[in-house]
Design a protein around this motif. Structure first.
Motif, short mmCIF file in Angstrom:
data_model
loop_
_atom_site.label_atom_id
_atom_site.label_comp_id
_atom_site.label_asym_id
_atom_site.label_seq_id
_atom_site.Cartn_x
_atom_site.Cartn_y
_atom_site.Cartn_z
N UNK A 51 -0.91 -15.71 -13.59
CA UNK A 51 -0.62 -16.99 -12.86
C UNK A 51 -0.23 -16.34 -11.54
N UNK A 52 -0.28 -15.18 -10.97
CA UNK A 52 0.16 -14.80 -9.79
C UNK A 52 -0.79 -14.89 -8.83
N UNK A 53 -0.52 -15.43 -7.55
CA UNK A 53 -1.35 -15.48 -6.45
C UNK A 53 -1.43 -13.92 -5.72
N UNK A 54 -2.41 -13.60 -5.58
CA UNK A 54 -2.76 -12.32 -4.78
C UNK A 54 -3.22 -12.43 -3.60
N UNK A 55 -2.73 -12.25 -2.35
CA UNK A 55 -3.15 -12.33 -1.06
C UNK A 55 -3.69 -11.08 -0.39
N UNK A 56 -4.86 -11.07 0.46
CA UNK A 56 -5.12 -9.91 1.13
C UNK A 56 -5.11 -10.39 2.82
N UNK A 57 -4.32 -9.89 3.50
CA UNK A 57 -4.64 -10.42 4.95
C UNK A 57 -5.05 -9.27 5.82
N UNK A 58 -6.06 -9.71 6.90
CA UNK A 58 -6.47 -8.81 7.64
C UNK A 58 -6.39 -9.37 8.85
#
Length: 113
Positions: A89-96
């Protein structure tokens, strides 16, 4: 008292990626895996799950959880580690985003909160 030579007094600033400093060709991937696993281990530690319980939650075997807890990451891809975090239940974000003009080269960076 022994005297220090000039060579011993030279400091070299690192890049914030120890794998890059050591010359690994896949330094960015190794750093990403390390940071994702660190985040994963923090969550598992906070939940006080045994390795068997963690394996059940993550849908992997207990030896895989042991490998993760000991940062033995050879059998794990960045994508798989992200999927394991979402199973917790963890959010993982990829930012470009565009790199600033002040920096010469683009970079890949993973930040674990």
């Amino acid at each position: 008292m022994a005297r220090r030579s000039a060579e011993q007094d030279v400091l070299v600033r690192g890049t914030k990626n120890v794998f890059e400093d050591l010359g690994y060709p896949d330094a960015f991937e190794r750093q990403a895996k390390l940071r994702l696993t660190y985040a994963l281990n923090r969550v598992l530690g906070a939940r006080k799950l045994s390795q068997a319980e963690a394996a059940n939650v993550l849908g992997v075997t207990q030896p895989k959880v042991s490998a993760l807890r000991n940062y033995k990451l050879a059998g794990f891809s960045v994508e798989r580690l992200m999927n394991l975090l979402t199973a917790l239940d963890q959010d993982v974000e990829i930012v470009v985003r565009s790199k600033p003009r002040s920096r010469r080269a683009a970079r890949i960076r993973v930040v674990a909160a």
